[in-house]
Design a protein around this motif. Structure first.
Motif, PDB file in Angstrom:
ATOM      1  N   GLY A   1       0.922  -1.008  -0.018  1.00  0.00           N
ATOM      2  CA  GLY A   1      -0.019  -0.055  -0.013  1.00  0.00           C
ATOM      3  C   GLY A   1       0.821   1.391   0.092  1.00  0.00           C
ATOM      4  O   GLY A   1       1.862   1.450   0.831  1.00  0.00           O
ATOM      5  N   VAL A   2       0.940   2.052  -1.123  1.00  0.00           N
ATOM      6  CA  VAL A   2       1.782   2.954  -1.430  1.00  0.00           C
ATOM      7  C   VAL A   2       0.983   4.237  -1.995  1.00  0.00           C
ATOM      8  O   VAL A   2       0.677   4.338  -3.020  1.00  0.00           O
ATOM      9  CB  VAL A   2       2.986   2.993  -2.160  1.00  0.00           C
ATOM     10  CG1 VAL A   2       3.808   3.943  -2.165  1.00  0.00           C
ATOM     11  CG2 VAL A   2       3.507   1.467  -1.754  1.00  0.00           C
ATOM     12  N   THR A   3       0.677   5.139  -0.847  1.00  0.00           N
ATOM     13  CA  THR A   3       0.044   6.436  -1.208  1.00  0.00           C
ATOM     14  C   THR A   3       0.921   7.692  -1.323  1.00  0.00           C
ATOM     15  O   THR A   3       0.897   8.501  -2.195  1.00  0.00           O
ATOM     16  CB  THR A   3      -1.200   6.991  -0.598  1.00  0.00           C
ATOM     17  OG1 THR A   3      -0.530   6.897   1.018  1.00  0.00           O
ATOM     18  CG2 THR A   3      -2.174   5.868  -0.300  1.00  0.00           C
ATOM     19  N   ASP A   4       2.211   7.296  -0.538  1.00  0.00           N
ATOM     20  CA  ASP A   4       3.208   8.474  -0.607  1.00  0.00           C
ATOM     21  C   ASP A   4       4.526   8.096  -1.092  1.00  0.00           C
ATOM     22  O   ASP A   4       5.115   8.198  -1.926  1.00  0.00           O
ATOM     23  CB  ASP A   4       3.163   9.024   0.797  1.00  0.00           C
ATOM     24  CG  ASP A   4       4.093  10.549   0.716  1.00  0.00           C
ATOM     25  OD1 ASP A   4       4.566  10.844  -0.148  1.00  0.00           O
ATOM     26  OD2 ASP A   4       4.171  11.157   1.963  1.00  0.00           O
ATOM     27  N   THR A   5       5.116   7.319   0.110  1.00  0.00           N
ATOM     28  CA  THR A   5       6.520   7.027   0.078  1.00  0.00           C
ATOM     29  C   THR A   5       6.734   5.417   0.207  1.00  0.00           C
ATOM     30  O   THR A   5       6.137   4.906   1.046  1.00  0.00           O
ATOM     31  CB  THR A   5       7.293   8.044   0.787  1.00  0.00           C
ATOM     32  OG1 THR A   5       7.330   9.083   0.559  1.00  0.00           O
ATOM     33  CG2 THR A   5       8.764   7.527   0.473  1.00  0.00           C
ATOM     34  N   MET A   6       7.757   4.646  -0.542  1.00  0.00           N
ATOM     35  CA  MET A   6       8.052   3.443  -0.130  1.00  0.00           C
ATOM     36  C   MET A   6       9.441   3.442  -0.251  1.00  0.00           C
ATOM     37  O   MET A   6      10.289   4.140  -0.813  1.00  0.00           O
ATOM     38  CB  MET A   6       7.447   2.424  -1.364  1.00  0.00           C
ATOM     39  CG  MET A   6       7.837   1.104  -0.899  1.00  0.00           C
ATOM     40  SD  MET A   6       6.721  -0.058  -2.325  1.00  0.00           S
ATOM     41  CE  MET A   6       7.278  -1.548  -1.592  1.00  0.00           C
ATOM     42  N   ILE A   7      10.042   2.742   0.831  1.00  0.00           N
ATOM     43  CA  ILE A   7      11.569   2.460   0.923  1.00  0.00           C
ATOM     44  C   ILE A   7      12.037   0.992   0.591  1.00  0.00           C
ATOM     45  O   ILE A   7      11.379   0.118   1.041  1.00  0.00           O
ATOM     46  CB  ILE A   7      11.641   3.124   2.531  1.00  0.00           C
ATOM     47  CG1 ILE A   7      11.501   4.247   2.807  1.00  0.00           C
ATOM     48  CG2 ILE A   7      13.429   3.055   2.735  1.00  0.00           C
ATOM     49  CD1 ILE A   7      11.946   5.275   2.219  1.00  0.00           C
ATOM     50  N   PHE A   8      13.282   1.203   0.029  1.00  0.00           N
ATOM     51  CA  PHE A   8      13.807  -0.376  -0.159  1.00  0.00           C
ATOM     52  C   PHE A   8      15.188  -0.117   0.465  1.00  0.00           C
ATOM     53  O   PHE A   8      15.988   0.792   0.181  1.00  0.00           O
ATOM     54  CB  PHE A   8      14.152  -0.349  -1.525  1.00  0.00           C
ATOM     55  CG  PHE A   8      12.583  -0.604  -2.334  1.00  0.00           C
ATOM     56  CD1 PHE A   8      11.913  -1.742  -2.573  1.00  0.00           C
ATOM     57  CD2 PHE A   8      11.918   0.443  -3.061  1.00  0.00           C
ATOM     58  CE1 PHE A   8      10.773  -1.949  -3.158  1.00  0.00           C
ATOM     59  CE2 PHE A   8      10.672   0.535  -3.671  1.00  0.00           C
ATOM     60  CZ  PHE A   8      10.486  -0.525  -3.779  1.00  0.00           C
ATOM     61  N   GLU A   9      15.749  -1.074   1.041  1.00  0.00           N
ATOM     62  CA  GLU A   9      16.976  -1.073   1.836  1.00  0.00           C
ATOM     63  C   GLU A   9      17.700  -2.460   0.990  1.00  0.00           C
ATOM     64  O   GLU A   9      17.281  -3.458   0.932  1.00  0.00           O
ATOM     65  CB  GLU A   9      16.853  -1.689   3.179  1.00  0.00           C
ATOM     66  CG  GLU A   9      16.374  -0.567   4.263  1.00  0.00           C
ATOM     67  CD  GLU A   9      16.250  -0.866   5.538  1.00  0.00           C
ATOM     68  OE1 GLU A   9      16.828  -1.999   5.875  1.00  0.00           O
ATOM     69  OE2 GLU A   9      15.731  -0.162   6.383  1.00  0.00           O
ATOM     70  N   ILE A  10      18.962  -1.966   0.597  1.00  0.00           N
ATOM     71  CA  ILE A  10      19.695  -2.779  -0.349  1.00  0.00           C
ATOM     72  C   ILE A  10      20.998  -3.215   0.395  1.00  0.00           C
ATOM     73  O   ILE A  10      21.444  -2.395   1.060  1.00  0.00           O
ATOM     74  CB  ILE A  10      20.273  -2.331  -1.492  1.00  0.00           C
ATOM     75  CG1 ILE A  10      19.125  -1.684  -2.127  1.00  0.00           C
ATOM     76  CG2 ILE A  10      21.003  -3.120  -2.436  1.00  0.00           C
ATOM     77  CD1 ILE A  10      18.131  -2.670  -2.948  1.00  0.00           C
ATOM     78  N   ASN A  11      21.139  -4.479   0.831  1.00  0.00           N
ATOM     79  CA  ASN A  11      22.618  -4.705   1.571  1.00  0.00           C
ATOM     80  C   ASN A  11      23.028  -6.268   0.859  1.00  0.00           C
ATOM     81  O   ASN A  11      22.591  -7.194   1.217  1.00  0.00           O
ATOM     82  CB  ASN A  11      22.247  -4.844   3.064  1.00  0.00           C
ATOM     83  CG  ASN A  11      23.383  -5.255   3.829  1.00  0.00           C
ATOM     84  OD1 ASN A  11      24.708  -5.183   3.274  1.00  0.00           O
ATOM     85  ND2 ASN A  11      23.385  -5.464   5.226  1.00  0.00           N
TER      86      ASN A  11
END
Length: 334
Positions: free
Chosen positions: A133-143
């Motif tokens: 559910g994304v109405t504004d911002t979505m975050i992805f963490e890469i490691n």
């Protein structure tokens, strides 16, 4: 005093996720830090699940559904400072507005690393436990790390945070490519915005054909507006592929690496006709494609329109049944 202590602890936590990136020659945050980390567990996994079946959605609940979602199409290492092939392991985490907790897209230890042989190879992403559910911002963490001959030889390969702003891409169905250049690589995350989304969970069964050997070929899916950017559900070419080691279950079902796709509702007005029998000019549509072996010309495309739940097709030596469970995207967003 309590507020002051929490602020100090938050600053300590931010320091712990700050690292010097030699490629960018700068200090960066390697994890999500938009919340006060004194009260937020960065490692807690999301327990939110799919919403109810689409046909059970009440009219009074429609306004609670997210206005948009995101499909993750692919993740590629398009540049490697150490060349190819590389054996990659680590994590890729998504955080959405449902709870901003961890939803793993890639999670491999060093003994289960994936070999990447070219910039076109995709990391084998896992199926998210639910739609986003994304109405504004979505975050992805890469490691991601490179596996060396021993654990001492392992090296950081890609590390950092990608932010996807839904507002910027809400009206466009074109895929968005986010690049993360860090440590020893450049990673490309390709995703697409889905307006007024519903969920489609896919299952494929072999009705007739060999079940004692892996299904040799590719299965992909896409939605309206993304015909050129397929989500790879399964791929096996006789040696490697984006699939589980257990390729076919005892009941003849093909083990898909990914099985969930967010599907757009063509217009919000159609939401009010989901439970009606009248035919709509615009449908909620999912396309599934089967390719035999490595021959891109030998393909079979099936189309499923809500409320249709299954269809049967022939592809090569196989008779296949495609089933889709239509659900709402989780709509208790705060």
């Amino acid at each position: 005093r309590g507020a002051s202590a929490a602020k100090k602890f938050h600053l300590v936590c931010r320091r712990d996720i700050t690292e010097y990136d030699p490629k960018r020659e700068d200090f960066i945050y390697t994890r999500f830090c938009s919340f006060n980390l004194a009260f937020f567990d960065l490692n807690e996994e999301s327990t939110a699940m799919h919403g109810p079946p689409l046909e059970e959605l009440l009219m009074s609940e429609m306004h609670l559904m997210p206005s948009s979602s995101v499909n993750i199409i692919s993740l590629k290492i398009i540049e490697s400072d150490v060349g190819y092939p590389v054996d990659v392991f680590g994590t890729v985490i998504a955080r959405d507005e449902v709870d901003y907790k961890c939803v793993y897209l890639f999670r491999r230890g060093r003994n289960d690393s994936q070999r990447i042989c070219s910039p076109e190879d995709m990391l084998t992403l896992t199926v998210p436990r639910r739609g986003f559910g994304v109405t504004d911002t979505m975050i992805f963490e890469i490691n991601l790390k490179i596996r060396g001959d021993t654990s001492v030889d392992d090296k950081d390969f890609s590390k950092g945070v990608i932010e996807h702003c839904s507002v910027q891409h809400f009206t466009s169905m074109r895929p968005v490519a986010h690049l993360l250049t860090s440590w020893r690589s450049t990673v490309e995350l390709l995703c697409s915005q889905v307006a007024w989304p519903v969920g489609a969970t896919i299952k494929v069964n072999i009705m007739n054909g060999p079940c004692d050997v892996p299904f040799n070929g590719k299965i992909s899916a896409w939605t309206v507006g993304n015909v050129h950017h397929h989500i790879i559900l399964y791929e096996y070419n006789g040696r490697t592929g984006t699939c589980s080691p257990a390729l076919i279950e005892h009941d003849g079902s093909i083990v898909l690496a990914r099985s969930f796709v967010a599907v757009p509702v063509p217009s919000l007005d159609n939401m009010h006709h989901l439970q009606e029998d009248e035919e709509e000019e615009e449908d909620i549509v999912l396309y599934v494609c089967f390719i035999s072996g490595s021959n891109e010309d030998e393909r079979t495309i099936v189309t499923l329109r809500f409320p249709e739940e299954e269809t049967v097709c022939n592809n090569g030596y196989y008779e296949l049944r495609v089933k889709v469970s239509w659900t709402t995207i989780y709509y208790n967003i705060y």
